[in-house]
Design a protein around this motif. Sequence first.
Motif, PDB file in Angstrom:
ATOM      1  N   ALA A  11       0.852  -1.144   0.024  1.00  0.00           N
ATOM      2  CA  ALA A  11       0.004  -0.124   0.110  1.00  0.00           C
ATOM      3  C   ALA A  11       0.887   1.319   0.053  1.00  0.00           C
ATOM      4  O   ALA A  11       0.566   2.255  -0.547  1.00  0.00           O
ATOM      5  N   LEU A  14       1.592   2.770  -3.391  1.00  0.00           N
ATOM      6  CA  LEU A  14       0.546   3.407  -4.411  1.00  0.00           C
ATOM      7  C   LEU A  14       0.856   4.850  -4.791  1.00  0.00           C
ATOM      8  O   LEU A  14       0.597   5.171  -6.025  1.00  0.00           O
ATOM      9  N   GLY A  43      -5.675   2.156  -5.674  1.00  0.00           N
ATOM     10  CA  GLY A  43      -5.525   1.467  -4.733  1.00  0.00           C
ATOM     11  C   GLY A  43      -6.590   0.053  -4.930  1.00  0.00           C
ATOM     12  O   GLY A  43      -6.303  -0.923  -4.585  1.00  0.00           O
ATOM     13  N   ARG A  44      -7.664   0.678  -5.419  1.00  0.00           N
ATOM     14  CA  ARG A  44      -8.834  -0.659  -5.782  1.00  0.00           C
ATOM     15  C   ARG A  44      -8.104  -1.474  -6.740  1.00  0.00           C
ATOM     16  O   ARG A  44      -8.389  -2.701  -6.797  1.00  0.00           O
ATOM     17  N   TRP A  46      -4.949  -2.366  -7.580  1.00  0.00           N
ATOM     18  CA  TRP A  46      -4.006  -3.014  -7.135  1.00  0.00           C
ATOM     19  C   TRP A  46      -4.688  -4.130  -6.057  1.00  0.00           C
ATOM     20  O   TRP A  46      -4.129  -5.216  -6.250  1.00  0.00           O
ATOM     21  N   GLN A  47      -5.594  -3.930  -5.368  1.00  0.00           N
ATOM     22  CA  GLN A  47      -6.241  -4.756  -4.429  1.00  0.00           C
ATOM     23  C   GLN A  47      -6.781  -6.023  -5.454  1.00  0.00           C
ATOM     24  O   GLN A  47      -6.737  -6.927  -4.822  1.00  0.00           O
TER      25      GLN A  47
END
Length: 177
Positions: A11, A14, A43-44, A46-47
């Motif tokens: 995280a 990012l 971030g979304r 990557w997740q």
Amino acid sequence: MNAFPIRPAVAEDLAAIQRIYAHHVFTGLASFEEIPPDLAEMGRRWQAIAGAGLPYVVAADAMGEIAGYAYAGPYRPRSAYRFTVEDSIYLDPRFVGKGLGRALLARLIADATASGKRQMIAVIGDSANQASIGVHKALGFEMTGTFHGIGLKFGRWVDTVLMQRGLGDGASTAPTN
């Protein structure tokens, strides 16, 4: 020894990832996005990739600054494509030409193979992007086709080049899982 150690993205990476990607959105043809996503959207994304067990990696310089990142995302959402991934590689412009793109792609190939994927697809924006095409060829990708003039960016029509590489047994055997 690789001058740019490659590790899974976390995280804290990012903001640098978003900055690198925004540069490419604003200045290049590797991405057909025209407005860079904000940090929350990055971030979304990557997740979604990491949460699916797919590789999402960064390379850092000696000072720990993120020099580039890469990931292997699902090629398409339909179930029959579940063993196929699409690679994406983005470098901080200060680190271009140092072998970093090749190192990141090699890591994606290894990680995707280890996770049981069987095909990797490269969708390269701009048929004039010889650097990306060359890196993919050097790592075993074959040219499969070109979509001519399918994106309009910076006031001109842009091609998309498709390349493909088998992973592990590729299509020669059926997966066991």
